[in-house]
Design a protein around this motif. Structure first.
Motif, PDB file in Angstrom:
ATOM      1  N   TRP A  28      16.866 115.496 120.489  1.00  0.00           N
ATOM      2  CA  TRP A  28      17.330 116.617 119.679  1.00  0.00           C
ATOM      3  C   TRP A  28      16.171 117.166 118.847  1.00  0.00           C
ATOM      4  O   TRP A  28      15.371 116.406 118.315  1.00  0.00           O
ATOM      5  N   ARG A  29      16.130 118.467 118.708  1.00  0.00           N
ATOM      6  CA  ARG A  29      15.122 119.125 117.875  1.00  0.00           C
ATOM      7  C   ARG A  29      15.710 119.302 116.473  1.00  0.00           C
ATOM      8  O   ARG A  29      16.818 119.817 116.337  1.00  0.00           O
ATOM      9  N   THR A  30      14.977 118.875 115.451  1.00  0.00           N
ATOM     10  CA  THR A  30      15.424 119.091 114.070  1.00  0.00           C
ATOM     11  C   THR A  30      14.769 120.374 113.558  1.00  0.00           C
ATOM     12  O   THR A  30      13.672 120.732 113.968  1.00  0.00           O
ATOM     13  N   ILE A  31      15.474 121.054 112.668  1.00  0.00           N
ATOM     14  CA  ILE A  31      15.008 122.333 112.131  1.00  0.00           C
ATOM     15  C   ILE A  31      14.837 122.209 110.615  1.00  0.00           C
ATOM     16  O   ILE A  31      15.700 121.681 109.921  1.00  0.00           O
ATOM     17  N   ASP A  32      13.718 122.723 110.108  1.00  0.00           N
ATOM     18  CA  ASP A  32      13.455 122.725 108.675  1.00  0.00           C
ATOM     19  C   ASP A  32      14.440 123.666 107.984  1.00  0.00           C
ATOM     20  O   ASP A  32      14.589 124.823 108.388  1.00  0.00           O
ATOM     21  N   ASP A  33      15.133 123.182 106.950  1.00  0.00           N
ATOM     22  CA  ASP A  33      16.142 123.969 106.254  1.00  0.00           C
ATOM     23  C   ASP A  33      15.564 125.203 105.566  1.00  0.00           C
ATOM     24  O   ASP A  33      16.237 126.218 105.444  1.00  0.00           O
ATOM     25  N   GLN A  34      14.332 125.116 105.079  1.00  0.00           N
ATOM     26  CA  GLN A  34      13.753 126.240 104.354  1.00  0.00           C
ATOM     27  C   GLN A  34      13.078 127.267 105.267  1.00  0.00           C
ATOM     28  O   GLN A  34      13.209 128.466 105.052  1.00  0.00           O
ATOM     29  N   THR A  35      12.373 126.819 106.294  1.00  0.00           N
ATOM     30  CA  THR A  35      11.617 127.754 107.132  1.00  0.00           C
ATOM     31  C   THR A  35      12.352 128.159 108.403  1.00  0.00           C
ATOM     32  O   THR A  35      12.003 129.166 109.018  1.00  0.00           O
ATOM     33  N   GLY A  36      13.313 127.360 108.824  1.00  0.00           N
ATOM     34  CA  GLY A  36      14.009 127.634 110.073  1.00  0.00           C
ATOM     35  C   GLY A  36      13.190 127.258 111.304  1.00  0.00           C
ATOM     36  O   GLY A  36      13.592 127.518 112.431  1.00  0.00           O
ATOM     37  N   GLN A  37      12.045 126.645 111.091  1.00  0.00           N
ATOM     38  CA  GLN A  37      11.157 126.252 112.181  1.00  0.00           C
ATOM     39  C   GLN A  37      11.478 124.839 112.676  1.00  0.00           C
ATOM     40  O   GLN A  37      11.927 123.995 111.911  1.00  0.00           O
ATOM     41  N   ALA A  38      11.206 124.606 113.965  1.00  0.00           N
ATOM     42  CA  ALA A  38      11.385 123.271 114.537  1.00  0.00           C
ATOM     43  C   ALA A  38      10.458 122.304 113.808  1.00  0.00           C
ATOM     44  O   ALA A  38       9.291 122.607 113.575  1.00  0.00           O
TER      45      ALA A  38
END
Length: 108
Positions: A28-38
């Motif tokens: 699974w790819r996690t996404i940064d909550d602030q930047t929306g980046q992987a």
């Protein structure tokens, strides 16, 4: 708990689209909550009926210089960040814990 919410949202999207989801195992790819980046890849495995997630890769480099506490300056590859999660049936999963290595906190 935001990471688990994102995993649940992905499972719900698959269910709505008509694709049956047997279990959450895989990468699974996690996404940064602030930047929306992987941010990273986490491999989830079934270990005796309980799901365990370990960091497989961090896209910014496996050493966490932004982490606080125990994980500051450490290699995060292989670190367990999810454990004890069980199936509750009907594509629902619960229990267990999720750990955020950035702040060293564990969530239920």
């Amino acid at each position: 708990m935001k990471v688990w919410n994102k995993l649940a949202l992905a499972a719900a999207a698959l269910a709505v689209s008509g694709v049956a989801m047997a279990d959450p195992t895989g990468v699974w790819r996690t996404i940064d909550d602030q930047t929306g980046q992987a941010k990273s890849l986490v491999r989830i495995t079934d270990e005796g009926g309980k799901y365990v997630g370990r960091i497989q890769q961090v896209f910014s480099g496996n050493v966490c210089n932004a982490c606080e506490g125990y994980y500051k300056g450490r290699n995060l590859s292989g670190v367990t960040v999810l454990w004890g999660v069980t199936s509750e049936g009907g594509n629902k999963y619960g229990g267990g814990r999720i750990m955020d290595p950035k702040n060293d906190k564990v969530y239920k």
